[in-house]
Design an enzyme around this catalytic site. Structure first.
Site, mmCIF file in Angstrom:
data_model
loop_
_atom_site.group_PDB
_atom_site.id
_atom_site.type_symbol
_atom_site.label_atom_id
_atom_site.label_comp_id
_atom_site.label_asym_id
_atom_site.label_seq_id
_atom_site.Cartn_x
_atom_site.Cartn_y
_atom_site.Cartn_z
ATOM 1 N N LYS A 198 -17.401 -0.802 5.329
ATOM 2 C CA LYS A 198 -17.748 -1.783 4.306
ATOM 3 C C LYS A 198 -19.218 -1.731 3.914
ATOM 4 O O LYS A 198 -19.562 -1.784 2.730
ATOM 5 C CB LYS A 198 -17.395 -3.187 4.821
ATOM 6 C CG LYS A 198 -17.752 -4.270 3.833
ATOM 7 C CD LYS A 198 -17.455 -5.655 4.365
ATOM 8 C CE LYS A 198 -17.877 -6.678 3.323
ATOM 9 N NZ LYS A 198 -17.597 -8.047 3.745
ATOM 10 N N MET A 258 24.616 8.685 2.912
ATOM 11 C CA MET A 258 24.494 9.946 3.637
ATOM 12 C C MET A 258 24.710 9.732 5.131
ATOM 13 O O MET A 258 25.323 10.564 5.811
ATOM 14 C CB MET A 258 23.131 10.589 3.368
ATOM 15 C CG MET A 258 22.991 11.994 3.898
ATOM 16 S SD MET A 258 24.203 13.138 3.204
ATOM 17 C CE MET A 258 23.333 13.757 1.766
ATOM 18 N N GLU A 272 0.816 -1.221 0.000
ATOM 19 C CA GLU A 272 0.000 0.000 0.000
ATOM 20 C C GLU A 272 0.847 1.268 0.000
ATOM 21 O O GLU A 272 0.461 2.276 -0.588
ATOM 22 C CB GLU A 272 -0.953 0.009 1.205
ATOM 23 C CG GLU A 272 -2.091 -0.991 1.105
ATOM 24 C CD GLU A 272 -1.736 -2.363 1.656
ATOM 25 O OE1 GLU A 272 -0.535 -2.599 1.948
ATOM 26 O OE2 GLU A 272 -2.640 -3.202 1.802
ATOM 27 N N PHE A 290 -11.764 -7.664 13.401
ATOM 28 C CA PHE A 290 -10.658 -8.085 12.555
ATOM 29 C C PHE A 290 -10.298 -6.970 11.566
ATOM 30 O O PHE A 290 -11.162 -6.414 10.915
ATOM 31 C CB PHE A 290 -11.033 -9.366 11.798
ATOM 32 C CG PHE A 290 -9.963 -9.819 10.840
ATOM 33 C CD1 PHE A 290 -8.720 -10.220 11.312
ATOM 34 C CD2 PHE A 290 -10.184 -9.825 9.472
ATOM 35 C CE1 PHE A 290 -7.730 -10.618 10.436
ATOM 36 C CE2 PHE A 290 -9.196 -10.224 8.587
ATOM 37 C CZ PHE A 290 -7.972 -10.632 9.075
ATOM 38 N N GLN A 291 -9.025 -6.665 11.480
ATOM 39 C CA GLN A 291 -8.493 -5.626 10.590
ATOM 40 C C GLN A 291 -9.118 -4.256 10.824
ATOM 41 O O GLN A 291 -9.292 -3.493 9.890
ATOM 42 C CB GLN A 291 -8.628 -6.037 9.116
ATOM 43 C CG GLN A 291 -7.704 -7.192 8.764
ATOM 44 C CD GLN A 291 -7.512 -7.383 7.271
ATOM 45 O OE1 GLN A 291 -8.393 -7.110 6.489
ATOM 46 N NE2 GLN A 291 -6.344 -7.873 6.876
#
Lengths: 192, 559
Positions: free
Chosen positions: B160, B470, B48, B110-111
């Site tokens: 959802k 760096m 993502e 969940f999630q």
């Protein structure tokens, strides 16, 4: 120095979160924050007292105004404005010294609003300094509990902070004021 | 129409035809409807974060809004880096996440993650949509906020069951937000005062920031500097706002900017800062940037005025409306003495930012060769963060707006791979060269799979010195050469190229560089070149952290 800043904000979920998060993230040192509704539906009014120099107050105003849900910001510090705070103070008070306390309250224009054999609940609406002085005077009796609202402020005279804001408001801006609330009641359960 | 269709119709209504995303449980109802909205191209990434960076780069290259989509919970949290990246660099982006069904919000299902809460401090604004009827107006508002004023990321969180709910597609005719007013009026009083300062100045200088590129006003910048005969230096993100061969262009300022640019900034008597946020990496120690200069600061975001540096004349406004008025108000003049003074410093310190005269394979030589072997108007350079980024900014002659895509404010390593993906999607005809650090590349190279899927002919130049360069430079210079955890083992990049089915080229010698670049450009598909460069080069000039621009050093001896 202390600055009193008034903000009109959308009365909707998450606004307080956004503002609190902004203060924390940018390191603003907030003395008090009072939030309540206004006479206009959908607008809440916040009075913020911040400790810092002009520059910090200026940044606070600008950063606040940058939030989409903040409608207006005004610094009351150098304005002709009334500032007030409410405090409830519960002190130890026996029947012997009750009269003495009531005399003190008279001087400060505070009221006793509850009474028991060993205590008094005192209400005062005043400028912060007056409340501080009252507390000083009461401390020798023994303060059991105290709650203060934080400062609220309003311009003196006919002008208001809300005028232009209400002018802007029409049907097309109603949507933004309302979105984001979770509806009441049960939803049909969706099994994943 | 169900919520999912409303979301996709809304995107179409806003002329959005590309989104970068990754499916998951709660966004399945949305994905289910993609086949019925063929106008929208969904690009399936492999992580993502990459969707976010790709959307970000897509927006920077195209000037249009970039859109990324992820599922709830881990999908949303994986986006966070890319959201903050877009925030810091003011990139118009829209982030859409699914969330658990409304009745499960706050129940730790969940999630579930509080995406709205997590994103709040990283976005310009965000929404949790709790009713499908609100979807279309929310998208209209969100896109309006993301693309107007100072652009930035806006996030929409959709439970959802809202995707599945039936509702009307009620796209609003107008957007009216009482807490967000775009003021297009020109503050002529402030501008007149600004012009007065500029007209009175003997040693003026323009700082051109990202705002010049975002507002597409580089032609106005040119007019301004030519009329007032004012030298221009840019910030890192302002690179490209002036062609490098313009006589008034004096490089870029900041920690690894040109020596003469930093010294000119410190000695000017009037600073005209355009569309920039006075960042510490660009200005060094604020208190000692320049004790005498009067500062005109034009920015669309009033909160940037006096945040880090007190402006003598702050002007609020979009450059596209303020610059024409400023140009009218300033006198045609010349500052030959001042420009000559800068020219003298420039020639005296020409070596501090040159390509090393060595037989070894230097990064400067590699990136400069990439710039030389490509046509100026075709090349888009994407970089990661670190030494290679600074050298690319120094030596690639970026001369067009939107030609250098780099993570400035957040400094996100790993940006280079997914950003190249977004850049190439935004401009299919460009030659997109992704200058990668060997460290950054390993953070996000899973996106090679997306790039192969989408047949994007991106050329990856891995600047492979086997170090986090760096960090190593800082440990060498400021931590007494105590090198800790910067020496990284590398995978065999040729085998990685092979595994993804793309061409890999290994370059170890200077004389192979041009040939490899030409060969890569000839290949139609993506190419990965592993440039095994000199391992311990340092970027010069440098403004040590906490120092002022006038304390710019050109070698370790001066520290």
């Amino acid at each position: 120095m202390k600055h009193t800043v008034v903000a009109l904000v959308e009365d909707k979920p998450g606004v307080l979160n956004r503002i609190a998060s902004l203060f924390r993230r940018r390191g603003f040192n907030i003395d008090s924050l009072a939030v309540g509704t206004t006479h206009e539906e959908g607008i809440s009014r916040m009075t913020i007292v911040i400790e810092g120099n002009e520059n910090i107050a200026d940044q606070l105003e600008k950063q606040l105004f940058k939030l989409i849900d903040v409608i207006k910001v005004e610094n009351f510090t150098n304005q002709n404005a009334i500032t007030r705070e409410l405090a409830l103070i519960k002190v130890k008070a026996s029947t012997q010294n009750r009269r003495e306390i009531l005399d003190i309250l008279e001087v400060f224009r505070a009221q006793a609003i509850d009474l028991s054999t060993a205590s008094l609940v005192i209400q005062i609406v005043a400028h912060k300094d007056t409340i501080d002085a009252l507390i000083d005077n009461l401390s020798r009796f023994g303060i059991l509990e105290m709650v203060r609202t934080g400062r609220i402020a309003m311009r003196r005279g006919y002008t208001t902070t809300t005028d232009e804001v209400i002018e802007y408001f029409d049907d097309s801006s109603k949507f933004h004021s309302q979105i984001g609330r979770l509806s009441n009641g049960d939803f049909p359960f969706v099994s994943d | 129409m169900i919520g999912a269709d409303i979301v996709l119709e809304s995107l179409k209504k806003a002329n959005i035809d590309t989104i970068f995303g990754y499916p998951g449980g709660v966004v399945l109802p949305l994905y289910d409807r993609f086949p019925f909205h063929k106008e929208i191209r969904h690009i399936l990434v492999r992580h993502e974060q990459a969707a976010g960076h790709a959307a970000d780069a897509y927006a920077r290259v195209s000037g249009k809004i970039g859109v990324a989509l992820a599922t709830s919970g881990p999908g949303a949290t994986n986006l966070v880096t890319s959201v903050q990246n877009a925030m810091m660099d003011s990139v118009p982006t829209l982030f859409i996440t699914g969330n658990v069904a409304r009745n499960l919000i706050g129940k730790d299902g969940f999630q579930e993650a509080d995406a709205t809460g997590i994103f709040m401090p990283t976005v310009k604004h965000n929404y949790l949509v709790t009713n499908a009827n609100d979807l279309a107006p929310t998208f209209a508002e969100a896109i309006y906020i993301a693309t107007t004023g100072r652009p930035g990321p806006v996030h929409i969180d959709i439970p959802k069951d809202v995707f599945l709910e039936d509702a009307e597609f009620n796209w609003p005719k107008t957007i009216n937000l009482r807490g967000y007013k775009i003021n297009d009026e020109v503050d002529s009083e402030q501008l007149a005062e600004a012009a007065e300062l500029i007209n009175a100045s003997e040693k003026p200088i323009i700082f051109a920031g990202h705002g010049v590129i975002i507002s597409n006003t580089s032609n106005l910048l040119k007019k301004l500097c030519e009329k007032g005969d004012i030298p221009v230096i840019t910030t890192l993100l302002g690179i490209g706002s002036m062609p490098t061969d313009h006589p008034l262009h004096y490089g870029w300022m900041g920690m690894h900017g040109s020596y003469h640019a930093n010294i000119a900034a410190s000695n000017a008597d009037t600073i005209i800062a355009l569309g920039m946020r006075m960042d510490d990496r660009a200005l060094g120690r604020f208190a000692d940037l320049n004790h005498n200069a009067k500062i005109v600061h034009i920015d669309v975001d009033p909160a940037e005025h006096d945040k880090n540096l007190k402006a003598t004349v702050p002007v609020v406004g979009n450059l596209s409306t303020t610059l024409p008025s400023l140009i009218n108000n300033i006198e045609e003049t010349n500052h030959a003495d001042w420009i000559q003074w800068i020219e003298k410093i420039k020639s005296e310190h020409a070596d501090s930012m040159s390509i090393p005269n060595t037989d070894k394979l230097s990064v400067q030589y590699v990136v400069n060769s990439i710039a030389k072997e490509n046509k100026k108007n075709e090349l888009v350079v994407v970089t990661g963060v670190g030494q290679h980024q600074m050298w690319a900014a120094q030596h690639m002659n970026i001369s067009k707006p939107r030609q250098l895509i780099t993570s400035g404010g957040l400094g996100t390593m790993g940006f280079e791979v997914p950003a190249a993906l977004g850049a190439q999607v935004a401009n299919p005809n460009a030659k997109v060269w992704s200058i990668c650090g060997d460290g950054g590349f390993q953070m996000t190279f899973q996106e090679l799979a997306t790039i192969v899927d989408e047949k994007l002919p991106i050329k990856f130049a891995i600047i492979n010195n086997g170090y986090l360069g760096m960090v190593r430079q800082w440990q060498e210079l400021f931590y007494k050469e105590n090198l800790v955890d910067v020496n990284m083992s590398q995978p065999n990049f040729m085998k990685i190229a092979e595994a993804y089915g793309i061409t890999g080229i290994e370059v170890t010698k200077k004389e192979q560089v041009s040939k490899a670049i030409i060969q890569a450009n000839k290949i139609e598909g993506p190419v990965l070149i592993d440039f095994k460069v000199e391992s311990e080069g340092n970027v010069w000039p440098m403004v040590p952290a906490g120092a002022s621009l006038s304390e710019t050093v050109e070698s370790a001896k001066e520290l």
